[in-house]
Design a protein around this motif. Sequence first.
Motif, PDB file in Angstrom:
ATOM      1  N   VAL A 257       0.846  -1.201   0.000  1.00 35.67           N
ATOM      2  CA  VAL A 257       0.000   0.000   0.000  1.00 35.67           C
ATOM      3  C   VAL A 257       0.881   1.251   0.000  1.00 35.67           C
ATOM      4  CG1 VAL A 257      -1.627   1.348   1.409  1.00 35.67           C
ATOM      5  CG2 VAL A 257      -2.051  -1.084   0.990  1.00 35.67           C
ATOM      6  N   ALA A 258       1.946   1.227   0.801  1.00 37.80           N
ATOM      7  CA  ALA A 258       2.862   2.384   0.834  1.00 37.80           C
ATOM      8  C   ALA A 258       3.399   2.656  -0.572  1.00 37.80           C
ATOM      9  CB  ALA A 258       4.000   2.134   1.818  1.00 37.80           C
ATOM     10  N   ASN A 259       3.769   1.604  -1.287  1.00 32.16           N
ATOM     11  CA  ASN A 259       4.290   1.790  -2.648  1.00 32.16           C
ATOM     12  C   ASN A 259       3.234   2.360  -3.597  1.00 32.16           C
ATOM     13  OD1 ASN A 259       6.852   0.929  -1.952  1.00 32.16           O
ATOM     14  ND2 ASN A 259       6.379  -1.230  -2.381  1.00 32.16           N
ATOM     15  N   ARG A 260       2.005   1.902  -3.435  1.00 40.46           N
ATOM     16  CA  ARG A 260       0.918   2.454  -4.275  1.00 40.46           C
ATOM     17  C   ARG A 260       0.722   3.929  -3.974  1.00 40.46           C
ATOM     18  NH1 ARG A 260      -2.607  -1.928  -6.569  1.00 40.46           N
ATOM     19  NH2 ARG A 260      -3.480  -0.183  -7.700  1.00 40.46           N
ATOM     20  N   ILE A 261       0.791   4.269  -2.685  1.00 39.14           N
ATOM     21  CA  ILE A 261       0.585   5.667  -2.289  1.00 39.14           C
ATOM     22  C   ILE A 261       1.687   6.554  -2.880  1.00 39.14           C
ATOM     23  CG2 ILE A 261       0.630   7.219  -0.284  1.00 39.14           C
ATOM     24  CD1 ILE A 261      -0.815   4.994   1.279  1.00 39.14           C
ATOM     25  N   ILE A 262       2.900   6.032  -2.891  1.00 43.17           N
ATOM     26  CA  ILE A 262       4.019   6.809  -3.444  1.00 43.17           C
ATOM     27  C   ILE A 262       3.774   7.107  -4.924  1.00 43.17           C
ATOM     28  CG2 ILE A 262       6.477   6.656  -4.058  1.00 43.17           C
ATOM     29  CD1 ILE A 262       6.807   5.172  -1.294  1.00 43.17           C
ATOM     30  N   LYS A 263       3.276   6.113  -5.652  1.00 44.54           N
ATOM     31  CA  LYS A 263       2.934   6.343  -7.072  1.00 44.54           C
ATOM     32  C   LYS A 263       1.822   7.383  -7.207  1.00 44.54           C
ATOM     33  CE  LYS A 263       3.798   1.922  -9.280  1.00 44.54           C
ATOM     34  NZ  LYS A 263       3.012   0.747  -9.664  1.00 44.54           N
ATOM     35  N   SER A 264       0.801   7.252  -6.365  1.00 46.44           N
ATOM     36  CA  SER A 264      -0.325   8.196  -6.445  1.00 46.44           C
ATOM     37  C   SER A 264       0.128   9.607  -6.124  1.00 46.44           C
ATOM     38  CB  SER A 264      -1.419   7.817  -5.440  1.00 46.44           C
ATOM     39  OG  SER A 264      -1.896   6.542  -5.701  1.00 46.44           O
ATOM     40  N   LYS A 265       1.047   9.713  -5.177  1.00 50.77           N
ATOM     41  CA  LYS A 265       1.519  11.045  -4.750  1.00 50.77           C
ATOM     42  C   LYS A 265       2.186  11.769  -5.913  1.00 50.77           C
ATOM     43  CE  LYS A 265       2.643  14.366  -1.907  1.00 50.77           C
ATOM     44  NZ  LYS A 265       1.633  15.401  -1.650  1.00 50.77           N
ATOM     45  N   GLN A 266       2.742  10.988  -6.849  1.00 54.64           N
ATOM     46  CA  GLN A 266       3.335  11.631  -8.019  1.00 54.64           C
ATOM     47  C   GLN A 266       2.262  12.199  -8.965  1.00 54.64           C
ATOM     48  OE1 GLN A 266       5.813   8.337  -8.970  1.00 54.64           O
ATOM     49  NE2 GLN A 266       7.199   8.869  -7.297  1.00 54.64           N
ATOM     50  N   LEU A 267       1.060  11.636  -8.883  1.00 52.48           N
ATOM     51  CA  LEU A 267      -0.028  12.105  -9.747  1.00 52.48           C
ATOM     52  C   LEU A 267      -0.826  13.240  -9.116  1.00 52.48           C
ATOM     53  CD1 LEU A 267      -1.551   8.674 -10.869  1.00 52.48           C
ATOM     54  CD2 LEU A 267      -0.149  10.214 -12.252  1.00 52.48           C
ATOM     55  N   TYR A 268      -1.067  13.109  -7.831  1.00 50.47           N
ATOM     56  CA  TYR A 268      -1.957  14.066  -7.159  1.00 50.47           C
ATOM     57  C   TYR A 268      -1.159  14.879  -6.155  1.00 50.47           C
ATOM     58  CZ  TYR A 268      -5.053  10.257  -8.643  1.00 50.47           C
ATOM     59  OH  TYR A 268      -5.687   9.276  -9.346  1.00 50.47           O
ATOM     60  N   LYS A 269      -1.448  16.151  -6.103  1.00 50.85           N
ATOM     61  CA  LYS A 269      -0.707  17.008  -5.174  1.00 50.85           C
ATOM     62  C   LYS A 269      -1.075  16.655  -3.727  1.00 50.85           C
ATOM     63  CE  LYS A 269      -0.191  21.864  -4.028  1.00 50.85           C
ATOM     64  NZ  LYS A 269      -1.253  21.920  -3.011  1.00 50.85           N
TER      65      LYS A 269
END
Length: 400
Positions: free
Chosen positions: A21-33
């Motif tokens: 989940v942490a890895n998914r969040i890191i990817k999402s953080k690159q998309l969304y501010k």
Amino acid sequence: MIVVQKYGGTSVGNLERIENVANRIIKSKQLYKDLVVIVSAMSGRTNELIERAQYYSDNPSKLEMDKLLNCGEKESAALLAIALISKGYDAVSLSGKDALMLTSSDYTNAKIISIDNSRVKQELQKGKIVIIAGFQGADENGFETTLGRGGSDLSAVAFAGALNADLCEIYTDVDGVYTTDPRIEPKAKKLDKISYEEMLELASLGAKVLQNRSVELAKKLNVKLVTRSSFNENEGTIITSEEKMEQALVSGIALDKNQARITLRQVEDKPGIAAKVFTTLAKNEINVDMIIQNVGRDGTTNIGFTVPQSSLNQALDAMRELLGANALIESDSEIVKVSVVGVGMKTHAGVASSAFLALANEGINIQMISTSEIKISLIVASKYAELAVRTLHKTYNLDK
Ligand code: ASP
Ligand code: MG
């Protein structure tokens, strides 16, 4: 863009999965501010905590239960924040109380009163990924509360509403909402989009992807929901308002195996009988679902209705007490309710008749029928459950 993501119990079910989940969040953080993440407790944790309390009492203090139960979500929130920080990302976990969710004092089943979004916004402004423990808030006395089982979906929607988020993604262990249960019909298709109303019907009919209260709240606050899996990259199902849908005639077929039928034969056909019957059931807190009453003849009539299987004996006792030992009361627990759900029914004729015809062709007798604007429900014998679902699924071309 503000996005709220919620990860359910199985998605954070063990330490490796939390890391995933942490890895998914890191990817999402690159998309969304701005990213706000709501978590459930690790799967099984809430039940484990309840069992511990039951070691001391069958009826433990609800105020103390909430202090105990909310620890499950605090645990997964803190672990997720620790995992993110260890990977070099700035994250902070907040309890529901820290995140300023105010609730009623109905401990173990509190209602959300309001959310003051200032604390979460403050953390977002510092550039942090905000992780919030789901399923919890605090009342006006400062006591922590929980929102009822499955309540972290509700937290996610409530925070998405309070933050005016562009999107609320609910991550679980299934890919989304299907046209019917794929275990019954392997040709079931994942739906790309579904309306709040349809989701409510399908959820209450047994397609347990989202907690019902959370869908109701999303509809009220107009929160755009997506449900998808945290175990793959598949697109999920968007749940949105009806206006944004290209109206499919029928969206799905639901099966409810938890119904039983009661028929009261030759009851007096006079004013007040139905009132007595259903008031008695309501007093016993028995949920009645379908009801049919025929046109009376010779001063008597038949009243049929369905109740949850677990309430059948209680309902029968209540009816015997009300109508007397000689009353003709029949019951059948070998029945199921199959429902055809779709907003397109509002504007199309003939949806019901095709269902009846299709079941007739298979030799399936329909025992009861009820309809609403977006749903047709049919009671059939349990032995036909799967066949009825597959037949209707095909009738409306849901496998195409
Ligand atoms: N942990 C809580 C429960 O098991 C809330 C949730 O998971 O949504 O009911
Ligand atoms: Mg859940």
